[in-house]
Each structure stands twice: as C-alpha cells, then as structure tokens.
Motif scaffolding. Sequence first.
Motif, short mmCIF file in Angstrom:
data_model
loop_
_atom_site.label_atom_id
_atom_site.label_comp_id
_atom_site.label_asym_id
_atom_site.label_seq_id
_atom_site.Cartn_x
_atom_site.Cartn_y
_atom_site.Cartn_z
N VAL A 1 47.28 -27.33 14.34
CA VAL A 1 46.32 -26.87 13.62
C VAL A 1 45.64 -26.37 13.02
O VAL A 1 45.18 -25.83 11.98
CB VAL A 1 45.37 -27.25 14.61
CG1 VAL A 1 45.00 -28.29 15.74
CG2 VAL A 1 45.58 -25.28 15.51
N HIS A 2 46.95 -25.32 12.68
CA HIS A 2 46.80 -24.39 11.52
C HIS A 2 46.59 -24.89 9.67
O HIS A 2 46.65 -25.67 9.70
CB HIS A 2 48.10 -23.68 11.61
CG HIS A 2 48.61 -23.19 12.44
ND1 HIS A 2 49.68 -21.62 12.70
CD2 HIS A 2 48.30 -22.79 13.87
CE1 HIS A 2 50.13 -21.37 13.63
NE2 HIS A 2 49.52 -21.93 14.45
N CYS A 3 45.67 -23.76 10.13
CA CYS A 3 45.39 -24.01 8.34
C CYS A 3 45.66 -22.91 7.37
O CYS A 3 45.80 -23.24 5.85
CB CYS A 3 43.85 -23.27 8.43
SG CYS A 3 42.38 -24.89 8.98
N ALA B 1 39.76 -24.20 26.13
CA ALA B 1 38.85 -23.62 25.09
C ALA B 1 39.44 -22.00 24.04
O ALA B 1 39.51 -22.26 23.19
CB ALA B 1 38.28 -22.39 25.92
N VAL B 2 41.01 -22.30 24.70
CA VAL B 2 41.65 -21.01 24.54
C VAL B 2 42.30 -21.60 23.35
O VAL B 2 41.84 -20.82 21.87
CB VAL B 2 42.86 -20.11 25.21
CG1 VAL B 2 44.17 -21.26 25.37
CG2 VAL B 2 43.61 -19.43 25.02
N GLN B 3 43.04 -22.71 23.13
CA GLN B 3 43.11 -23.27 21.84
C GLN B 3 41.78 -23.13 20.59
O GLN B 3 42.25 -23.79 19.41
CB GLN B 3 43.44 -24.42 22.23
CG GLN B 3 45.38 -24.64 22.59
CD GLN B 3 46.00 -23.96 21.84
OE1 GLN B 3 45.97 -23.96 20.57
NE2 GLN B 3 47.02 -22.88 22.79
N LEU B 4 41.35 -23.80 20.82
CA LEU B 4 40.17 -24.14 20.12
C LEU B 4 39.19 -22.36 19.62
O LEU B 4 39.40 -22.87 18.45
CB LEU B 4 38.76 -24.44 21.05
CG LEU B 4 37.11 -24.71 20.06
CD1 LEU B 4 37.29 -25.77 18.99
CD2 LEU B 4 36.35 -25.05 21.17
N LEU B 5 39.35 -21.69 20.33
CA LEU B 5 38.90 -20.39 19.61
C LEU B 5 40.05 -19.87 19.30
O LEU B 5 39.83 -18.96 18.05
CB LEU B 5 38.84 -19.40 21.09
CG LEU B 5 37.95 -18.65 20.96
CD1 LEU B 5 36.65 -18.17 20.59
CD2 LEU B 5 38.03 -17.72 22.11
N LEU B 6 41.24 -20.30 19.12
CA LEU B 6 42.23 -19.53 18.41
C LEU B 6 42.14 -20.43 17.14
O LEU B 6 42.72 -19.72 16.09
CB LEU B 6 43.96 -19.33 19.19
CG LEU B 6 44.29 -18.69 19.80
CD1 LEU B 6 45.04 -18.70 20.66
CD2 LEU B 6 43.80 -16.61 19.38
N ALA B 7 41.73 -21.32 17.03
CA ALA B 7 42.00 -22.53 16.22
C ALA B 7 40.92 -21.68 15.35
O ALA B 7 40.76 -22.07 13.50
CB ALA B 7 42.26 -23.89 16.84
#
Length: 744
Positions: free
Chosen positions: A646-648, A586-592
Amino acid sequence: MDSATKDEMQPSLPPGSSCPGPEWPEQERAEQLARGAALKWASGIFYRPEQLARLGQYRSREVQRTCSLEARIKSVVQSYLEGVKTGVWQLAQAFEAVQGTREALDQAHGLLQGMVEATETLKPLREQVAQHKQLQVLSQLLPRLRAVPAAVAHTRTLIGAQRLLEAYVCLRELEQLQEETWAPLGGLELPVFEGLGPLAEALGQAVEAAAGVAGRLAREDPALLVAAVRVAEVDARHTTSLELPPRDWQRRCLQALQEGLERTHFGTPLLLEPGALAGWLEALRVALPAELATAEALVAPCCPPHYKVVRLWAHTLHSGLRRCLQQLLEGPKLGAADAFALLHWTLHVYLGPEMMGSLELGPEADVSQLEPLLTPENIEQLEAMFVTQIQVNVAQWLQKALDGEVAEWNREQEPGTDSSGFYHSPLPAIVLQILEENIRVTSLVSESLQRRVHGMALSELGTFLRSFSDALIRFSRDHIRGEAMAPHYVPYLLATLNYQSALSSSVSVLQPDGAASGDLAPVEAGLDELQRRICRLVLEALLAELQPLFEALPSRRWLSSPELLDDVCERTVRFCQDFRRVRNPAVQLLLAEAERTVVLQYLRALMQGRLVCRGADERIQAAQRLQNDAAQLRELFLGLGLEESVHCAPVLLSLRDLLNLRDPMLLGLEVAGLRQKFPDVSEDHVSALLDLRGDVSREQRLAALSSLQAGPQPSLSAGHRALFSLVPVPTPALSSCLPSGPCA
C-alpha cells in the motif's frame, strides 16, 4: 187457440192500472224483434206467386206450433204458481214458530229476574258462611299462629349463629303455615306473617355472606359452606302458592362466590409506587395458583358438580385481573420497568407452567376459553411506552458515558492501556453493553418488542457516534486554537481510533437472530465516517508538524544532502511512535494515510517550482535524490509496520525516471507511461515536472503534454488511491499550456 182461451191466460191488471202495454221494456223489445223476424220470414216465403198455393199448409202448421207453445207456457206457469203456494205456506209456519219462541223467552227472562232478586237476599248469608269458615280455620290454627313470633325470633337466632340449615327448616315451616292460612282466608295475609319477608332476606344474605368467603370457609369451616350451598339449592327447587317475588338464592350464591373471590384479590384500587408493579405481579403469581388449588381441593367438594367450581374460579380470577389491568393502563403512565414487567408477566408468566398453563390444572378449568389479559391495543401501548422511556434512558446513559470519556481527554496522563499495550477505554464495552442488554432482555417478551428496541438501539448508537464525532471536532478545535491545550492530544485521538475499532468489530452483537443484515448498514456507515474523521484529525496534526520542513524542499541543499528528509523522517517517526498502541486493522489504515500524507506533501513541494535544474548534473542529482528519498520513506514505513503493497512512495521513482531521461524528445513516452500508472496526473503536474528539469523547450513541452491526450484515457482501478489530484499546482504561464488544456 181461440179468443176465449187467450182471454183466460191474459194476466189481469191490478185495479187502477192504466198501462195496456207490456210490463217490462225488454218484453216490448222482444215482441218487436219477433214480429220483425216473422214478417221477414213471411215475405221470403210468399215472395213468389207459386208459393201462395201452400198458404193453407203454412197456416195450419203455425197454428199447431202456436198451440204447442201455449200449452208449454201454461204448464210452466202452473208449476211456478204451485211453488209459490208452497213457499207461502212454509213462511206462515215459520212465523208461528218464531212467535212461540218469543213468548218462551219472555217467560224465561221473567224467571231469571226473580232468581237475581232471590240471590241478592242470600248475599249476607254467604258472607256469614265465609266468615264462619275463616273463623273455623283460625280456631284450628290458633295455637300454631300464636307460636309464629317465637318461631321468627328463634329463626333469627339460628341465622345469627350461622346454623343455616336449621334456620331454613324453620323458615319453611313458617311459610308452610302461611300457605295453609292463605287459601282458606281468600288470600288475606295475617299481620303475624309480616316478618317472614325480612326473615327470608336475612337468611339469603347469610347464604351470600358464606358464599362470599368460600375460600376461607373451605379451609376453616367447610360445614358452613356446605350448608349455605344446600340452602340455595333446596330453595331453587321449592315452589309455593303464595304470590311472592322469586328469591333466586342459587344465582345470588354464585354471584357472591365470584364477587367474594374478586374482592379478595382485586377489591382495593391498585395504587402502586413506580417500580412496585413487579412485586404485585409476583404476589399474584403465588396467590392465584394457590387459590385455584384451594378451589379444586376444598371448595369443589362442597358444591354441586354443576357449579363447575374450578372453571368458575379460573374465569372469575381472570376477569377480575383483566379488569384490574385495564384500570391500571387507564391510570397514570407506567414507567419502563413496570411496562416491561407487565408485558413479560402477562405474555409468559401468566400463561406459563407456573400459572394457567400448569399441568396440575385439570381440563375442568377450561382455560382455553379465556380472553387475553391484554388486547393488541394494550400491548402496542405498553411496547411504545417502554421503548419511548428506554430510549430516553439509553440516550442519557450514553451521553453520560461520552461526557466522562471527553472529560479525560484533557488529563495530564496518557490514555490507559490494556495488557497488550494498546490504548484502552471501557467506553465501547459500556455502550455495547447498554444497548445489547436492552435488546437481549426484550427477547424475553416478544419479537415485536425486540424489533422495536433493536431499531431504537441502532438509532441511538448512530446518534452517539455523531455526538462522539462532534466532541472530537470541538476537542481538536479547542486544542488548535489554544483554548484548551490537551497535553496528550494525539494519543487520545489514537485511543478514540481503538474505541471505533472495538465498536466496529463488536457491533454485530446488537443484531438479534433473524434480523435483516441491512439493519446495521447505517451504523456501519457512521463508524466508517467516525474512523475517517479521527484519521483526518491525526493527519492534520502530523501535517502541522511536517509542513515547515517541506518549505525547504526542493532546494540546492536538498540536492546535495539528505538532511531535509532526515528531519522529515525523524519527525514522522516521533509522531508515529504511538501508532503501535493502535490495534489492527486501524493501525494499517493510519500508517497508510500517514505515508500518503508525507508523499503528498513531498509532491506538493516539488510542484511549487522552487527549484530548476541548471544542467544534466543537477537533473541526475535530483533523480538520485528522488530515488534515495523513496527508499528512505520505504524503509521508514516498513519499520513502522506498514505493508509494502500500500506504499505511495514508488511514485517518486516514476518522477525520477522523468528527470533522469537524457533525451527530451522521448519525454512524450515517459509522460504517457506516467499517465498509465497515475491516471489522475494532469497537464499542470507534468508541466511543473518539466519546469524542474530545466531543459525542455516549448515545442518539446507541447509534444510531451500532447501525449497525455493521445490514446485511450486510462480508467481508475478499484484499488487506485488518488495522489496527483490532491496536489495543487501554481497556475503555469500560458505559453506552456496546450491550446485545448485546462489552463489555456
């Protein structure tokens, strides 16, 4: 034949008869036919003249034929007359015999009439003889008849003392005496025997009473039970000449055995308090095997083999229990605990090794022929009753747990953490435990009940997730409106994300073995929707903090100083410092999503047209600023733990290349490359970027925009995340649009 002879053969007519013709019409017709035939023959013979010479021969031949016929007729008539004469003689002889028989019968009738009259005179004598015989019998039996009342009283005393065999012997002696007097007296019943009927009924009732408590007598007084059974068996084989109704004590004894057994265990109406059914069933679990053991060890030896005592006991207890349970189901509605206890007991305990499935219960019990305690309709009724009430209870428990959790969101303290430092709450464990225990415990009953409860649990979990999501919306709305400011708004949102992760990772425990994998799809969809809702609320809070900072970007100050983005990064770091308390993934999704939100706000600011480069130096500065800002954002989110894949932020480098291009004639190639990397970029976005350059003529702009339409349109890849399509652009001037563009 001469005329005299013809006259003799001519039958004489009776006197007074005037009919000269034939006696019958048929005779007259026959004569006419004969004359016609003769004339026809004669006309044929004498038709020619030469035939007349033979007339004499024909005449003599016909005379001979006529004589022959007359002789034959005379012989026949003579024979007929002799037969008639013989018949008349025989009739005369028969008539004389009949006359003699009639005279003999008249004489016999007269003699019989005389004998009847003589018999009537002897009737008083016969009555006297019969009375004499009866008096003779009574005189012989008088001593025994005088003792009958005392014998009846003695027999009643024996019955009262439960000495049944002796009482039966006395009763049989009295009935034997009654039989001895009954036949000689012509079926006359003496008043002294009027008490035998009630006496026999009293003995039969005593036999029934003893059979009704056979279990207790087998333990305390087996002799009395044996006596009662023997009396019933002996009486079943006894025959009597008296016209008495059958006593059928053997049937009554067996019926009393069954009724007494049912009365012992199921005699009183079953009126149980809610939740008390399990105790009653447990008592039966102990009592019924003990009763069967008593029947096999104590009662069976006291009864004849054809009684099949063990089978009788097993089937009687089963039928009584079955009837009792049917009455229970027809009564007030059972609670969930009682319905579950009854289902488990009837389907598993009753047929298990502790009761009817016991190895100690021999084949003589014949339990294989027993009907099910509960019909399929009963089981369906109990399962539906259990699931309905459990669903109400589960909904209440889950709502109570949710209310307790929601009440903590406005506390002054931050959410609690576990030993690893992650936000933690017992709510997911409570929810899953409530549901999993209900599913697991129903597996002890039947697969059908487990499937029902499994479906109910997933349905209630879906309802709980929707209620949780609604509570989050109300919590966020009240916080944003200032109606109930939460001191730790974002930390509690992050804590709920951990709750969602815990539920998502552990929801598989609700899936029983053999269940279809697709059953969890609605729940998983609900969990994903809840995760998106939480992330959206967190990002809205982040957006509320960053939007004022992006109002000053881009600007001249932004070109010359990194302070503006430093403030954005500092605010972002401060906001995301609690993300470390969120578990993976979840933290990876939230950071992304946070990094994507920052980049989207950056792109939104660029598209607003707040800055137009005045020359090549400012374009170089802007390109350099985009490169530096992309590097700064990359370092920021790498430091926060976001995976680089996953960086934008690399989209800023693509925009840098568009600004850094020195020859505007090559803008078409650069725009086409941008379109290949980001298929959702539109003409409005490109036009806004070209405005930022400040050196693009109308022709160059149209050429660059036309490159978006040239060549095959790029398709969105599976891993592509929308960027430009989420960035609004102010409506450009018509002069900057292609004729076929969306803004034209």
